[in-house]
Design a protein around this motif. Structure first.
Motif: not given
Length: 148
Positions: A104-116
């Motif tokens: 499954r997709k990593c929610t941490i990655h998704s949040r960090l992408c938004g911050i990036q």
């Protein structure tokens, strides 16, 4: 992503070149407190990016070729750094072992992408010309917050 020493030195070199004059590397190093070995490496990157040019000869040196009002802090970071991401998981070709293991997709990655994305947007709004402007400091310097 951090403003690394190399990016800091690149900004110092651009500050010295902002006067529109041609400077030799020794002058740049002395005026901006940049070690010679870093200066050559950074100037090579800035030259390859079309930001500066080097002129050989008796009156040679390095001069600015870019418009600093169009060059952004994000541009300089991307020129000087091989990695401008806040997390390795955003790098092209990165293989996330957690995602693979959990299917499954990593929610941490998704949040960090938004911050990036927000960080890149802010860095892209700040031109080097604006960064170098002198005047009253409009930011309040607060001590860094640490998690305990």
């Amino acid at each position: 992503m951090l403003i690394t020493r190399e990016t800091d030195y690149a900004l110092r070199i651009l500050r010295a070149l902002a006067d529109g004059e041609r400077h030799n590397v020794k002058e740049l190093c002395e005026s901006e407190a940049v070690p010679l070995q870093f200066a050559y490496k950074i100037l090579r990157k800035l030259t390859e990016a079309g930001i500066v040019k080097s002129v050989r000869g008796v009156n040679g040196g390095t001069e600015l070729t870019a418009d600093l009002s169009r060059l952004t802090l994000l541009d300089v970071i991307r020129i000087t750094e091989s990695d401008s991401y806040i997390s390795d998981c955003m790098s092209p070709g990165y293989h996330c072992t957690w995602s693979a293991k959990n299917c499954r997709k990593c929610t941490i990655h998704s949040r960090l992408c938004g911050i990036q994305q927000k960080l890149d947007h802010e860095l892209a709004k700040l031109s080097i010309r604006d960064l170098l402007k002198t005047g009253p400091d409009t930011t309040k310097s607060a001590p860094p917050r640490h998690l305990n």
